[in-house]
Design an enzyme around this catalytic site. Structure first.
Site, mmCIF file in Angstrom:
data_model
loop_
_atom_site.group_PDB
_atom_site.id
_atom_site.type_symbol
_atom_site.label_atom_id
_atom_site.label_comp_id
_atom_site.label_asym_id
_atom_site.label_seq_id
_atom_site.Cartn_x
_atom_site.Cartn_y
_atom_site.Cartn_z
ATOM 1 N N ARG A 82 -3.675 10.421 2.947
ATOM 2 C CA ARG A 82 -2.239 11.752 3.663
ATOM 3 C C ARG A 82 -1.886 11.258 2.047
ATOM 4 O O ARG A 82 -0.802 12.423 2.215
ATOM 5 C CB ARG A 82 -1.110 10.758 4.447
ATOM 6 C CG ARG A 82 -1.813 10.601 6.165
ATOM 7 C CD ARG A 82 -1.737 10.957 6.962
ATOM 8 N NE ARG A 82 -0.402 12.271 7.158
ATOM 9 C CZ ARG A 82 -0.080 12.929 7.945
ATOM 10 N NH1 ARG A 82 -1.673 13.818 8.519
ATOM 11 N NH2 ARG A 82 0.764 13.603 7.618
ATOM 12 N N ASP B 202 4.535 -0.557 12.420
ATOM 13 C CA ASP B 202 3.212 -0.674 11.900
ATOM 14 C C ASP B 202 3.136 -2.048 12.402
ATOM 15 O O ASP B 202 2.123 -2.945 11.982
ATOM 16 C CB ASP B 202 2.727 -0.742 9.928
ATOM 17 C CG ASP B 202 2.716 1.183 9.893
ATOM 18 O OD1 ASP B 202 1.887 1.423 10.230
ATOM 19 O OD2 ASP B 202 4.274 1.452 9.749
ATOM 20 N N CYS C 96 -4.907 7.923 9.383
ATOM 21 C CA CYS C 96 -5.103 7.338 10.958
ATOM 22 C C CYS C 96 -4.391 8.527 12.079
ATOM 23 O O CYS C 96 -3.628 9.478 11.598
ATOM 24 C CB CYS C 96 -3.848 6.349 11.180
ATOM 25 S SG CYS C 96 -4.716 5.099 10.289
ATOM 26 N N LYS D 22 0.981 -1.429 0.633
ATOM 27 C CA LYS D 22 0.051 0.262 -0.097
ATOM 28 C C LYS D 22 0.832 0.995 -0.383
ATOM 29 O O LYS D 22 0.537 2.367 -0.950
ATOM 30 C CB LYS D 22 -1.061 -0.360 1.008
ATOM 31 C CG LYS D 22 -1.177 1.652 1.549
ATOM 32 C CD LYS D 22 -2.130 0.785 2.889
ATOM 33 C CE LYS D 22 -2.350 1.835 3.643
ATOM 34 N NZ LYS D 22 -1.594 2.849 3.947
ATOM 35 N N ASN D 23 2.136 1.189 0.615
ATOM 36 C CA ASN D 23 2.668 1.998 0.914
ATOM 37 C C ASN D 23 3.923 2.990 -0.303
ATOM 38 O O ASN D 23 4.533 3.528 -0.250
ATOM 39 C CB ASN D 23 3.219 2.335 2.745
ATOM 40 C CG ASN D 23 2.295 3.082 2.933
ATOM 41 O OD1 ASN D 23 1.730 3.216 3.088
ATOM 42 N ND2 ASN D 23 2.811 2.426 4.302
#
Ligand code: EPU
Length: 451
Positions: free
Chosen positions: A98, A324, A122, A24-25
């Protein structure tokens, strides 16, 4: 909220095989990078998660044609007709993620101006954007913050700069990369983040025609080029999702093979997993390609029976233990014998979720003090950022409300490990970062249902 609840009948070891796709990142940033090209880009192995939908929407309102490719998980992005979007169109995405902050550089290069909505993501601390704004100003951008969002322009173009981050922020490093690649002249970034997702973004940009050198000691040098083109890229796998399932295997005394997980990005996690007493077997894709397993590579994680061991850990920037990975692993640590310590040094408010674990029977005490040796910005500043976990604790079912993405997955693991039936509210938030998690739970034999 009644349609946003998952009923979890816990106490069954998770067993089976699931697959992780592109991180995802990285995927979300690679999608932003596509804006910088003059021809279409193709990204493979893109997970179906909400964050990807948000970035897709942002690209589309700026004139990028986004379509699904022929392969499952393939995304084609055509930025040949980039155009301005209205503030109303952009504000639809306010508070959703973000990522919009990373559109600054690419939009300034393509359009000469940009509007960035209020950010989301978040709630794990104040999450300021001061490093981003300072860097953009040093490139020559004019940044005007208003209550509705941020207006940017570059009346004299963007120029390379000598920059140093106060902390190796992932987002600020990406901001600098995405802006410097097409700025005029050379940019030197000191104290840069060097997470695997950053290195993979550099790979994407290099495929597009960028000239980026990663030096020793967190120094990245970018030589601006006037033009960039489309790329074809298969992202690195999601090492956060892989570790989340590994923690689920440990906490439920199960066995999960995470197909697609890659050893190189997870070494720190794998060492910790093994120190706690978890077992793992790595089949990397070279072995798989050689026909030894006949399958795609991955990592199998399991609880070998017997007692798990307590550990003292600190989260840190890469190559440290990722922030994370912290929340899912803490759930597993409630099952370890002895006292474990978790010092969170990346975000100041990322331990709030432990309260719910205590309601389920865990014994976790949080402290303001730095319980570890890693230099940390939060000691003496009144942030509850160290946790002491006494185990093993028998977890029992509870009604839980998901606070954020990673803590949410941790709550889910706790409910799966606990005896009895839990109701997990706000569970749809997990779709932001975990593709098809309900189908994966079913594949692993979890007893979960929607009311
Ligand atoms: N920071 C500042 N000022 C800034 C930017 C960051 O003070 O201008 C501080 C933050 O407040 C934080 C620290 O620097 O204390 C690190 O933040 P960073 O910028 O590295 O985080 P990020 O880019 O906002 C990404 C991931 C996070 C992940 C962190 C750390 C994305 C979209 N998000 O956030 O992932 O935890 O890096 O690795 O890439 C998640 O996936 O659930 C998630 C939160």
């Amino acid at each position: 909220m009644t349609d946003d609840v998952l009923i979890v009948h816990g106490g069954t070891p998770l067993q089976g095989q699931i697959r992780v796709r592109g991180a995802k990142n990285l995927v979300s940033k690679a999608m932003v990078a596509a804006l910088l090209g003059e021809s279409p880009s193709r990204l493979f192995d893109v997970p179906r998660i909400r964050d990807v939908e948000v970035v897709r929407g942002l690209l589309e309102i700026h004139g990028v044609k986004v379509s699904d490719g022929v392969e499952d998980g393939e995304l084609v992005m055509d930025p040949t007709n980039v155009e301005s979007a209205s503030t109303d169109e952009i504000n639809v995405h306010a508070g959703s993620s973000r990522i919009p902050i990373l559109l600054c550089g690419p939009l300034l290069h393509r359009l000469g101006h940009a509007f960035i909505p209020d950010l989301g993501g978040c709630h794990i601390g104040p999450r300021p954007i001061d490093f981003h704004i300072k860097a953009l100003r040093e490139f020559g951008a004019v940044v005007d913050k208003t209550p509705e969002g941020m207006h940017l322009s570059a009346p004299n173009g963007l120029h390379g700069a000598k920059l140093e981050l106060p902390y190796p922020s992932v987002g600020a490093t990406e901001q600098v990369l995405l802006t410097a690649v097409r700025a005029e002249g050379v940019t030197e970034l000191r104290n840069a983040a060097i997470e695997p997702e950053i290195i993979d973004l550099i790979c994407v940009l290099q495929k597009m025609g960028a000239i980026i050198t990663v030096h020793t000691d967190r120094v990245i040098e970018i030589q601006g080029v006037p033009r960039l083109y489309g790329y074809e890229h298969k992202p690195i796998p999601d090492r956060i999702e892989a570790a989340s399932w590994a923690a689920a295997a440990l906490a439920t005394r199960g066995e999960i093979e995470v197909v697609g997980a890659r050893q190189a990005d997870m070494m720190t996690f794998l060492n910790v997993f093994r120190s706690i007493g978890g077992e793992l077997k790595i089949t990397d894709d070279r072995v798989a390609r050689a026909g030894v397993t006949g399958a795609e590579g991955g990592i199998k994680f399991w609880h070998p029976g017997g007692e798990l061991k307590a550990v003292a850990l600190e989260t840190d920037v890469h190559p440290g233990f990722m922030t994370d990975w912290q929340q899912p692993l803490v759930v597993a640590l409630t099952q370890a014998h002895g006292i474990s310590i978790m010092h969170e040094t990346v975000y100041e408010q990322r331990l709030g979720y432990t309260e719910a674990l205590n309601q389920m029977g865990a014994t976790i005490q949080v402290y303001r003090d730095c319980l570890g040796g890693t230099p940390c910005r939060f000691g003496r500043r009144n942030f509850m950022h160290s946790a002491v976990i006494a185990g093993p604790s028998k977890l029992h079912a509870a009604d839980l409300i998901i606070p954020d993405l990673r803590a949410g997955f941790a709550h889910l693991i706790a409910a799966l490990a606990a005896e009895g039936t839990s109701r997990v509210y706000g569970v749809n938030l997990i779709n932001r970062g975990y593709e098809g998690f309900e189908a994966k739970l079913a594949a692993l034999g979890a007893h979960v249902e929607r009311p």
